[in-house]
Write a protein that holds these residues in place. Structure first.
Motif, PDB file in Angstrom:
ATOM      1  N   ASN A 143      18.355   7.250  -4.406  1.00  0.00           N
ATOM      2  CA  ASN A 143      18.319   7.404  -3.015  1.00  0.00           C
ATOM      3  C   ASN A 143      17.309   6.408  -2.355  1.00  0.00           C
ATOM      4  N   THR A 144      17.444   6.226  -1.238  1.00  0.00           N
ATOM      5  CA  THR A 144      16.544   5.178  -0.437  1.00  0.00           C
ATOM      6  C   THR A 144      15.387   6.474  -0.150  1.00  0.00           C
ATOM      7  N   ARG A 145      14.218   5.563  -0.744  1.00  0.00           N
ATOM      8  CA  ARG A 145      12.914   6.396  -0.762  1.00  0.00           C
ATOM      9  C   ARG A 145      11.920   5.576  -0.143  1.00  0.00           C
ATOM     10  N   THR A 146      10.640   6.190   0.571  1.00  0.00           N
ATOM     11  CA  THR A 146       9.740   5.430   0.756  1.00  0.00           C
ATOM     12  C   THR A 146       8.658   5.024  -0.194  1.00  0.00           C
ATOM     13  N   VAL A 147       8.270   3.639  -0.069  1.00  0.00           N
ATOM     14  CA  VAL A 147       7.084   3.236  -1.059  1.00  0.00           C
ATOM     15  C   VAL A 147       6.287   2.663  -0.158  1.00  0.00           C
ATOM     16  N   PHE A 148       5.007   3.239  -0.561  1.00  0.00           N
ATOM     17  CA  PHE A 148       3.562   2.477   0.220  1.00  0.00           C
ATOM     18  C   PHE A 148       3.120   1.574  -0.729  1.00  0.00           C
ATOM     19  N   VAL A 149       2.936   0.508   0.227  1.00  0.00           N
ATOM     20  CA  VAL A 149       2.215  -0.759  -0.682  1.00  0.00           C
ATOM     21  C   VAL A 149       1.099  -1.357   0.012  1.00  0.00           C
ATOM     22  N   GLN A 150       0.170  -1.641  -0.894  1.00  0.00           N
ATOM     23  CA  GLN A 150      -1.204  -2.298  -0.452  1.00  0.00           C
ATOM     24  C   GLN A 150      -1.799  -3.051  -1.392  1.00  0.00           C
ATOM     25  N   VAL A 151      -2.633  -3.903  -0.732  1.00  0.00           N
ATOM     26  CA  VAL A 151      -3.171  -4.891  -1.613  1.00  0.00           C
ATOM     27  C   VAL A 151      -4.699  -4.570  -1.817  1.00  0.00           C
ATOM     28  N   VAL A 152      -5.213  -4.495  -2.781  1.00  0.00           N
ATOM     29  CA  VAL A 152      -6.916  -3.983  -3.069  1.00  0.00           C
ATOM     30  C   VAL A 152      -7.322  -5.105  -3.856  1.00  0.00           C
ATOM     31  N   GLN A 153      -8.640  -5.268  -3.763  1.00  0.00           N
ATOM     32  CA  GLN A 153      -9.751  -6.224  -4.268  1.00  0.00           C
ATOM     33  C   GLN A 153     -10.158  -5.463  -5.528  1.00  0.00           C
ATOM     34  N   ARG A 154     -10.111  -6.245  -6.602  1.00  0.00           N
ATOM     35  CA  ARG A 154     -10.757  -5.580  -7.812  1.00  0.00           C
ATOM     36  C   ARG A 154     -12.185  -6.317  -8.155  1.00  0.00           C
ATOM     37  N   PRO A 155     -13.246  -5.855  -8.491  1.00  0.00           N
ATOM     38  CA  PRO A 155     -14.384  -6.690  -8.688  1.00  0.00           C
ATOM     39  C   PRO A 155     -14.337  -7.075 -10.134  1.00  0.00           C
ATOM     40  N   LYS A 156     -15.408  -7.615 -10.595  1.00  0.00           N
ATOM     41  CA  LYS A 156     -15.362  -8.184 -11.952  1.00  0.00           C
ATOM     42  C   LYS A 156     -15.637  -6.710 -12.578  1.00  0.00           C
ATOM     43  N   ARG A 157     -15.142  -6.490 -13.964  1.00  0.00           N
ATOM     44  CA  ARG A 157     -15.087  -5.101 -14.694  1.00  0.00           C
ATOM     45  C   ARG A 157     -14.806  -5.404 -16.134  1.00  0.00           C
ATOM     46  N   CYS A 238      -9.973  -9.735  -9.136  1.00  0.00           N
ATOM     47  CA  CYS A 238      -8.704 -10.171  -8.755  1.00  0.00           C
ATOM     48  C   CYS A 238      -8.009  -9.250  -7.699  1.00  0.00           C
ATOM     49  N   LYS A 239      -6.977  -9.348  -7.092  1.00  0.00           N
ATOM     50  CA  LYS A 239      -6.087  -8.817  -6.052  1.00  0.00           C
ATOM     51  C   LYS A 239      -5.137  -7.896  -6.718  1.00  0.00           C
ATOM     52  N   MET A 240      -5.044  -6.542  -6.561  1.00  0.00           N
ATOM     53  CA  MET A 240      -3.814  -5.954  -7.015  1.00  0.00           C
ATOM     54  C   MET A 240      -3.011  -5.380  -6.013  1.00  0.00           C
ATOM     55  N   MET A 241      -1.529  -5.522  -6.015  1.00  0.00           N
ATOM     56  CA  MET A 241      -0.952  -5.044  -5.324  1.00  0.00           C
ATOM     57  C   MET A 241      -0.325  -3.823  -5.831  1.00  0.00           C
ATOM     58  N   VAL A 242      -0.633  -2.437  -4.994  1.00  0.00           N
ATOM     59  CA  VAL A 242      -0.368  -1.217  -5.694  1.00  0.00           C
ATOM     60  C   VAL A 242       0.638  -0.654  -4.924  1.00  0.00           C
ATOM     61  N   PHE A 243       1.660  -0.061  -5.624  1.00  0.00           N
ATOM     62  CA  PHE A 243       3.029   0.562  -5.156  1.00  0.00           C
ATOM     63  C   PHE A 243       2.752   2.004  -5.532  1.00  0.00           C
ATOM     64  N   GLN A 244       3.100   2.767  -4.401  1.00  0.00           N
ATOM     65  CA  GLN A 244       3.168   4.459  -4.563  1.00  0.00           C
ATOM     66  C   GLN A 244       4.314   5.154  -3.975  1.00  0.00           C
ATOM     67  N   GLY A 245       5.024   5.847  -4.816  1.00  0.00           N
ATOM     68  CA  GLY A 245       6.103   6.263  -4.312  1.00  0.00           C
ATOM     69  C   GLY A 245       5.986   7.682  -3.786  1.00  0.00           C
ATOM     70  N   GLU A 246       7.076   8.364  -3.223  1.00  0.00           N
ATOM     71  CA  GLU A 246       7.179   9.591  -2.595  1.00  0.00           C
ATOM     72  C   GLU A 246       6.614  10.540  -3.884  1.00  0.00           C
ATOM     73  N   PRO A 247       5.998  11.699  -3.381  1.00  0.00           N
ATOM     74  CA  PRO A 247       6.070  12.960  -4.172  1.00  0.00           C
ATOM     75  C   PRO A 247       7.224  13.209  -4.891  1.00  0.00           C
ATOM     76  N   PHE A 248       7.200  14.013  -6.274  1.00  0.00           N
ATOM     77  CA  PHE A 248       8.425  14.336  -6.847  1.00  0.00           C
ATOM     78  C   PHE A 248       8.213  15.540  -7.420  1.00  0.00           C
ATOM     79  N   GLU A 249       9.185  16.236  -7.885  1.00  0.00           N
ATOM     80  CA  GLU A 249       9.267  17.554  -8.680  1.00  0.00           C
ATOM     81  C   GLU A 249       8.597  17.091 -10.088  1.00  0.00           C
ATOM     82  N   ASP A 250       7.878  17.788 -10.973  1.00  0.00           N
ATOM     83  CA  ASP A 250       7.340  17.242 -12.046  1.00  0.00           C
ATOM     84  C   ASP A 250       8.255  16.894 -13.094  1.00  0.00           C
ATOM     85  N   GLU A 251       9.506  18.040 -13.097  1.00  0.00           N
ATOM     86  CA  GLU A 251      10.674  17.485 -14.080  1.00  0.00           C
ATOM     87  C   GLU A 251      11.324  16.355 -13.714  1.00  0.00           C
TER      88      GLU A 251
END
Length: 305
Positions: A143-157, A238-251
């Motif tokens: 199915n077509t589902r919404t995916v949230f995308v954002q770019v975050v800055q990660r420090p030296k670690r 570095c910069k990371m592009m984070v992808f987060q899908g919609e909530p889902f049933e555990d199974e």
């Protein structure tokens, strides 16, 4: 593997234990929750979980107590009574046997220990049924589902990680190393974020080890204990592009993983002025948790224009 009804019965016992962990739990209580006789409950629980119900309860209580001692510094006697131990001495003996360190010493100077973090048996059952499915094999999302995308800055670690030999994904990693690394990783007090599975760039793979590993990020100045068999490596900002899908049933966690990975495979970061930078940092996958959706993060760099 037992039939599905037995799996569901053990899952009901797991749920009961989790919600009554700070109260006395009897086999009669578990039998009522499961809907079977006490004898049958004890048998199927041991068969599926590898521990008797009371071994499981004790290990889980001790791990919850360890997190409390690590983070809040309460009195040992209070923790003992909160987790249904009869005495300070009994709790200290059990804690020392479980983790190899007395609770007082651990509270004063927490070090990585192997917490008991059991998987929900119903999720494990579904994973076994579908374990022959690779996360990247199904590239057609249902199915077509919404995916949230954002770019975050990660420090030296730094990353505290456990390598495998040739694993390329989570399932192969579990076959080579086991599925119990999460307990150790979750015990690291200095962790910046939650533990993650990761695909390492070639520059961070040592000879004879795998592309896929599991680890946890810690501050750049981390100087704590490195558990036996683990490595610690430095990462540049570095910069990371984070992808987060919609909530889902555990199974449905496998479907959620496949759908999001299909989105990432087709995604063009150039639209927003970035390009993939898989050579600069690991690519992460977080533990699939239905309430928040499946999450992966991939390194990117800005395109010079």
């Amino acid at each position: 593997m037992e039939n599905l009804e037995a799996v569901k019965a053990v899952q009901r016992m797991q749920d009961y234990i989790e919600s009554h962990l700070e109260s006395k739990i009897t086999l009669s209580d578990l039998a009522r929750a499961a809907g079977y006789s006490q004898w049958h409950c004890a048998r199927i629980f041991k068969a599926l979980m590898g521990k008797t119900p009371f071994e499981y309860i004790r290990a889980l209580r001790l791990s919850k107590a360890a997190i409390l001692l690590r983070d809040e510094k309460p009195k040992i006697i209070d923790v003992a009574f909160d987790f249904v131990f009869d005495s300070h001495e009994g709790f200290t003996r059990a804690f020392s046997k479980q983790f190899g360190i007395p609770p007082k010493k651990y509270s004063c100077n927490p070090e990585p220990i192997e917490l008991f973090m059991p998987q929900r048996i119903l999720e494990y059952y579904n994973m076994l049924k579908r374990g022959d499915i690779k996360m990247s094999e199904n590239t057609n999302a249902k199915n077509t589902r919404t995916v949230f995308v954002q770019v975050v800055q990660r420090p030296k670690r730094k990353i505290l990680l456990k390598r495998a030999v040739s694993a390329k994904d989570y399932f192969e990693y579990c076959n080579e190393v086991g599925c119990d690394m999460w307990g150790i990783l979750c015990s690291v007090k200095e962790a910046i974020h939650e533990p993650a599975g990761m695909w390492l760039p070639k520059g961070l793979i040592t000879p004879g080890t795998s592309e896929y590993a599991q680890g946890v990020e810690v501050p750049a100045d981390y100087s704590g204990k490195v558990p036996e068999g683990f490595d610690i490596i430095e990462l540049e900002p570095c910069k990371m592009m984070v992808f987060q899908g919609e909530p889902f049933e555990d199974e449905d966690f496998m479907d959620a993983i496949e759908e999001l990975r299909d989105v990432i495979a087709k995604y063009d970061p150039k639209i927003y002025g970035f390009e993939w930078a898989d050579d600069e940092a690991p690519r992460y996958q977080l533990e699939p948790q239905g309430y928040r959706g499946y999450i992966e993060a991939r390194p990117v760099r800005e395109i010079n224009r």
